[in-house]
Scaffold this active site. Structure first.
Site, PDB file in Angstrom:
ATOM      1  N   ASP A 263       0.867  -1.172   0.000  1.00 47.63           N
ATOM      2  CA  ASP A 263       0.000   0.000   0.000  1.00 47.63           C
ATOM      3  C   ASP A 263       0.908   1.228   0.000  1.00 47.63           C
ATOM      4  O   ASP A 263       2.097   1.154   0.341  1.00 47.63           O
ATOM      5  CB  ASP A 263      -0.935  -0.009   1.204  1.00 47.63           C
ATOM      6  CG  ASP A 263      -2.240   0.729   0.914  1.00 47.63           C
ATOM      7  OD1 ASP A 263      -2.253   1.581   0.015  1.00 47.63           O
ATOM      8  OD2 ASP A 263      -3.246   0.447   1.590  1.00 47.63           O
ATOM      9  N   GLU A 614     -17.125  10.293   4.890  1.00 47.63           N
ATOM     10  CA  GLU A 614     -16.620   8.935   5.060  1.00 47.63           C
ATOM     11  C   GLU A 614     -15.698   8.594   3.897  1.00 47.63           C
ATOM     12  O   GLU A 614     -15.985   8.902   2.749  1.00 47.63           O
ATOM     13  CB  GLU A 614     -17.765   7.925   5.165  1.00 47.63           C
ATOM     14  CG  GLU A 614     -18.756   7.955   4.012  1.00 47.63           C
ATOM     15  CD  GLU A 614     -19.847   6.908   4.141  1.00 47.63           C
ATOM     16  OE1 GLU A 614     -19.740   6.017   5.000  1.00 47.63           O
ATOM     17  OE2 GLU A 614     -20.818   6.979   3.360  1.00 47.63           O
TER      18      GLU A 614
END
Length: 876
Positions: A263, A614
Site C-alpha cells: 500500500d 466517510e
C-alpha cells in the site's frame, strides 16, 4: 547481372546475427524471458523497476511504466469514463453475472485508454494496465469509512462477486492479461483509519480462517488474481508488507504466483517513529519488505535497496526474484509482444463512455437499489402527480453519485435531475433543507458578484494569469479577467498553445461580502491548489492526482475587501478541475424546505452521508466523524430534525438514502412510509432512483451488510474479534438484516429438495422452485443459509452458502439449483484446522435470512440435514 553466391559459413553467421533475443522470443516461457532480461540489468536498474514509478531502461528497450491505477467502479482519475455504482452498491446487487459484465466494460475502457495514452507518449500515473482493484476487505464494522469500497460483511458473498470482477478485468486469454487486478488489502484490514499506520491486528485463529482470509484464498484459486496489495497495519506484531507469515500463506499454501505490491507509503511506516517503527533505517525497511515477498513499492523507500545490498541487508539474488516477477507481469501485459499477439490492443477508443456502457451503468444502478420499506404499497408513485418537492442535501450533489476512487462521467444524473426528467408534465421543485451534518458546508461556486479585480470594488471578477509551467513562475502566457473560477478542462487547456496536461494558473483580486458571518472558503482541484486570504495560506491541496474539496471556515465582515490569491497546478492528467467554492451564511434552509413541502403533493427526501464525511484517511472537521470513519451509526441529526418537521405536514413521503455505510434510521423507519437505499449509485443513479419511485423498475437489491439500531449493539471498532459483529455472529435484532430487501411483487418457495443426511466429505446438492405470485414481473435473490443447531461460541452461527438472482414473469416458476461443497460447512476446531463434523445443520432458502422475530415478505423454508461419516479434514 551476375548472381552472387554467399559461402555457407557467411550465411550461417548472418542467420545467427538475426537470432531473436531470449526476452523477445515468444517460444520461450515468460519466466525464461524475464530471467534473461533481468540478468542484463545492473543493480541500480533492477531496483529502479521495483518502485511504482519505474523509469525507462532505454538500452534494453524497456519503456517507462507507472504501476498505479484504480478501477473500483469504473476507470478512475483518468478523464471521462463510465462510472458504475460504488462497490458496496454492486455488492447489493447480489448478481455475479452483472459483476462480470461491469468488469468487462471497465477493462475495455481501461485498455482503450492505455493505448491512447501510449500513442501520445504518456506513461504516467493512471495510464497503465495494472489496477489496484478490488478492495475485498470485510466490512466488519459500519463505522469504517472505506467500507463503501468493499462488497460487504460476508466473506462468501465478497469472494463470489470478486471472482467475477477479477475475471472480467484480467480477461480470457491464456497468455496475455487484459489488465492485472489487485486484491487488497491483505489481510486483516478494516479501520480505524486514524490508526492504520500503527495498528496491530491480532485476530483469533477462528476469525482468521472463518472471516478474514477465505475470500482472498478464493480469488487466488478461482480467479487467478495476479497481484495482491499488502495492508498498512501490522498482523500479529509485524507490518503486513514485512510479514513472512502472510507471504507463506499466499505463495506456499494457496499457490499464488503473481506479485505483491505495498500500500502507498506503507513501508515508510516500518521506520517512522509515529508508526510501526520496527526498523531504524530505510535500507533495513526495504530489505525487510522484499524478504517478506513485497515485490513492488508504492512509495519512496525501495531506492534504498541499492545501499541495502551494499550493506549486506539483502542480496542481489533476493532482489532478482521480485524483479523477475514484475517483468513477467509486464510481459504478460504485452511488453515485447509481437504485433497482433495481444487481442486486447484492438479495443477501439470509442468504447469509452459508449452508449452501451451508459446503459450498463443504468442497469447496474437499478440492480443496486434496495427497497427497505413500502408501507401500504405507497410505491410506486403515480406519474400523474402535479407538484413534487425534492428535499435534502443529497438531491443534487454530484459527489454522492461518485463515491470515491471514481472516474468522471460525461452526463451524470442526480436524483433531482432524474425526477425532473421522469415527470415532464409535473412541477418539480428543490430545496436543500439542511446540511448533511452540522459543520459540513453546502458548497457553491463563489459568485462573481462578490469578487473584484482590485480594492476599489468597482469591477467584478478576478485577475487571471495562465502559465505553461507548473509553479506559476515567470511571465504568464495569458492574462484576462475571469468572472469566477469554475473550470473543468477535459483533454483541453485554457488556451491552444498551453499543454492541457501541464500548466498552472493564478487568480488574484478581492472578495467582499454583503453580510457579516462565518463563511467556508475553499476549492476543488485536480491536481494541486493553494488559497490565500490576505496573504495567509488557508487551504492547500496537495498534488495527489484526484479532485477533492478542501476548505476552511473564516469570519468575513460585510463590505470589507479581503485580498484573495488562488493558485492551481495541472500535472500530467487528462482531466482538470479548478473551482473556487464557498458556503455563505444561510438561516433559511429549513424554512424554504417546509414552505416548498406545504405547496407540494408529495415529498421525496434525498438524505444520507457524503464522501466528504466517510472515506480513506480524511481530515474531517465535523462532529461525529473522525479521520474518514464514523463515531456513530445514526443519520446526522440535522437531517432527522428536518424530516420530523416535514412529517407533521401529513404529506406522502419517500426517503432515498445515498451513503456508503449502514445508517441507523430508527425514527425514519417508524414514521416514513417508503424508504430506498441507493448507496453512491454512479452516473445513472438519479435515473435509476426515479425509475423505482415511479414504477419503471421493480427493485430487487439486497443489503450486503447489517443495519444495526444502535452503536452500542456491537463491540468497539478497534476490536477485531468477530463476536457480536455481522449477521454471522450478531445475537440481537438489527434494524434491517443482511440479505434484506423488498419488491413490488411477491414470491413463493416450494419443493425444497435437500437430503435428510449427507456424508461430511460429500457435496450437498439442493434445489427449490420459486414462483412469482404477484402482479408485477421482477427479480428475486434466492438465498441459501446453513445454521448451526448447536452454537459452539467460536464459529459463525449462520453462513450464506449460496445465492442466485433471477428474473420471473408474473406467474412464472423456475427451479434454482445449488451445490454446497464440504469446505462451506466446515468449522475451525481446537487445533485451528477446518473440519466438517458430524452435526445437525438447518438449511434455509428464501428471499432473506430466516428470522422469526422479523417480518419477511417471502416465506423462508427450513430443513434439517444430518452430517454423518466422521470428521472430514479440509485440505487447503
Amino acid at each position: 547481372m551476375k548472381k552472387t553466391i554467399l559461402p555457407l559459413f557467411l550465411i550461417l553467421a548472418m542467420s545467427c546475427s538475426k537470432e531473436i533475443p531470449v526476452h523477445k522470443n515468444v517460444h520461450k516461457s515468460f519466466d525464461e524471458r524475464a530471467k534473461y532480461l533481468v540478468s542484463l540489468m545492473t543493480l541500480e536498474e533492477k531496483v529502479s523497476q521495483m518502485s511504482y514509478e519505474s523509469p525507462e531502461i532505454a538500452r534494453l528497450e524497456i519503456p517507462e511504466y507507472n504501476w498505479w491505477n484504480e478501477c473500483l467502479h469504473g476507470v478512475a482519475r483518468a478523464g471521462i469514463a463510465t462510472v458504475f455504482p460504488q462497490a458496496i452498491g454492486m455488492g447489493a446487487m447480489w448478481d455475479k453475472d452483472q459483476m462480470f459484465k461491469v468488469a468487462t466494460a471497465v477493462s475495455d475502457e481501461a485498455r482503450a485508454k492505455h493505448h491512447e495514452f501510449a500513442s501520445r507518449g504518456k506513461r504516467g500515473i493512471y495510464q497503465g494496465l495494472t489496477y489496484w482493484t478490488p478492495n475485498i476487505n470485510i466490512f466488519r464494522d459500519p463505522r469504517w469509512g472505506r467500507g463503501m469500497e468493499t462488497y460487504g460483511e460476508d466473506p462468501y458473498l465478497t469472494g463470489e462477486l470478486a471472482v467475477q470482477y477479477i475475471k472480467g478485468l484480467q480477461g480470457d486469454d491464456t497468455n496475455y492479461f487484459k489488465l492485472i487486478a489487485t486484491a487488497k488489502h491483505f489481510v486483516v484490514h478494516s479501520g480505524p483509519e486514524i490508526d492504520r499506520h500503527r495498528f496491530n491486528a491480532t485476530p483469533t485463529p477462528f476469525d482468521m480462517l472463518n472471516t478474514y482470509s477465505p475470500h482472498f484464498e478464493k480469488v487466488i484459486k478461482e480467479a487467478g488474481v495476479y497481484s495482491v496489495m499488502c495492508a498498512y497495519n501490522s498482523y500479529n506484531g509485524l507490518p503486513c508488507c514485512g510479514n513472512t507469515e502472510l507471504n507463506d500463506l499466499l505463495r506456499n499454501d494457496w499457490g499464488f504466483n503473481g506479485y505483491i505490491v505495498s500500500d502507498c507509503w506503507a513501508i515508510v511506516d516500518f521506520y517512522n517513529k509515529d508508526a510501526h517503527a520496527v526498523t531504524e533505517t530505510q535500507q533495513e525497511a526495504a530489505a525487510m519488505a522484499v524478504k517478506a515477498g513485497t515485490d513492488l513499492n508504492c512509495g519512496s523507500t525501495y531506492p534504498a535497496l541499492v545501499e541495502a545490498v551494499k550493506k549486506g541487508h539483502i542480496t542481489e539474488e533476493e532482489l532478482n526474484v521480485s524483479v523477475e516477477r514484475l517483468i513477467v507481469a509486464r510481459l504478460r501485459l504485452g511488453l515485447f509482444a509481437p504485433k497482433g499477439a495481444v487481442k486486447f490492443e484492438n479495443i477501439s477508443y470509442d468504447v469509452v463512455d459508449s452508449e452501451n456502457h451508459r446503459l450498463l451503468a443504468l442497469e447496474t444502478a437499478r440492480k443496486s437499489l434496495v427497497l427497505l420499506k413500502n408501507e401500504n404499497n405507497l410505491l410506486p408513485l403515480s406519474k400523474n402527480v402535479k407538484k413534487v418537492a425534492v428535499i435534502g442535501p443529497n438531491s443534487n450533489d454530484l459527489e454522492v453519485l461518485l463515491g470515491n476512487y471514481n472516474g468522471y462521467p460525461s452526463n451524470p444524473i442526480t436524483p433531482l435531475n432524474g425526477i425532473i426528467q421522469k415527470l415532464p408534465n409535473a412541477e418539480v421543485n428543490y430545496a436543500v433543507g439542511c446540511k448533511t451534518a452540522k459543520g459540513l458546508p453546502i458548497f457553491e461556486v463563489v459568485p462573481s458578484a462578490v469578487l473584484f479585480t482590485d480594492e476599489s470594488l468597482k469591477e467584478n471578477g478576478l485577475n487571471a494569469e495562465y502559465f505553461s509551467n507548473l509553479e506559476c513562475e515567470g511571465n504568464p502566457l495569458y492574462t484576462q479577467i475571469d468572472d469566477n473560477v469554475d473550470f473543468t478542462w477535459r483533454t483541453t487547456s485554457p488556451f491552444e498553445d498551453i499543454k492541457y496536461d501541464q500548466f498552472s494558473a493564478r487568480w488574484t483580486g478581492y472578495i467582499s461580502v454583503p453580510k457579516t458571518g462565518k463563511y467556508a472558503l475553499g476549492g476543488e482541484a485536480f491536481s494541486g491548489m493553494k488559497l490565500y486570504l490576505n496573504d495567509s495560506l488557508i487551504v492547500a491541496r496537495e498534488d495527489v492526482h484526484h479532485p477533492k474539496k478542501e476548505y476552511e471556515y473564516v469570519t468575513l465582515k460585510a463590505n470589507i475587501p479581503y485580498k484573495i490569491k488562488l493558485e492551481y497546478k495541472q500535472n500530467n492528467t487528462d482531466y482538470a478541475i479548478m473551482k473556487f467554492l464557498w458556503e455563505a451564511p444561510n438561516d433559511s434552509l429549513e424554512k424554504e424546505a417546509i414552505q416548498l413541502a406545504k405547496e407540494s403533493d408529495v415529498i421525496i427526501l434525498c438524505m444520507g452521508l457524503s464522501p466528504l464525511l466517510e472515506g480513506e484517511e480524511m481530515k474531517v472537521k465535523v462532529d461525529g466523524f473522525s479521520g474518514g470513519d464514523r463515531l456513530d451509526v445514526k443519520l446526522p441529526a440535522t437531517q432527522t430534525e428536518l424530516m420530523k418537521k416535514l412529517q407533521k405536514l401529513g404529506k406522502p413521503m419517500v426517503l432515498v438514502l445515498l451513503n456508503g455505510s449502514a445508517v441507523a434510521i430508527n425514527w425514519e423507519n417508524e414514521h416514513i412510509p417508503a424508504i430506498i437505499e441507493a448507496w453512491y449509485p454512479g452516473q445513472a443513479g438519479g435515473t435509476a432512483i426515479a425509475d423505482v419511485i415511479f414504477g419503471d423498475y421493480n427493485p430487487a437489491g439486497r443489503l450486503p451488510l447489517t443495519f444495526y439500531k444502535d452503536i452500542n449493539d456491537i463491540p468497539a471498532f478497534s476490536d477485531y474479534n468477530m463476536k457480536g459483529k455481522t449477521y454471522r455472529y450478531f445475537k440481537g435484532n438489527p434494524l434491517y438484516q443482511f440479505g434484506y430487501g423488498l419488491s413490488f411483487t411477491t414470491f413463493e418457495y416450494s419443493n425444497f429438495n435437500v437430503p435428510s443426511s449427507i456424508e461430511t466429505n460429500k457435496e450437498l446438492l439442493v434445489s427449490v422452485e420459486v414462483t412469482n405470485t404477484g402482479n408485477v414481473a421482477g427479480e428475486e435473490v434466492v438465498q441459501l443459509y446453513a445454521t448451526k443447531v448447536i452454537d459452539d461460541g467460536f464459529n459463525p452461527t449462520r453462513n450464506l452458502v449460496g445465492f442466485k438472482r433471477l428474473f420471473l414473469k408474473v406467474g412464472e416458476t423456475k427451479t434454482v439449483n445449488f451445490k454446497v461443497v464440504p469446505k462451506q460447512l466446515a468449522s475451525v476446531d481446537e487445533n485451528y484446522v477446518q473440519v466438517v463434523n458430524n452435526e445437525v445443520l438447518q438449511f434455509s432458502v428464501g428471499g432473506s435470512q430466516p428470522n422469526e422475530e422479523l417480518d419477511t415478505v417471502q416465506k423462508v423454508i427450513t430443513k434439517e440435514v444430518q452430517l454423518i461419516g466422521g470428521a472430514y479434514l479440509i485440505n487447503n
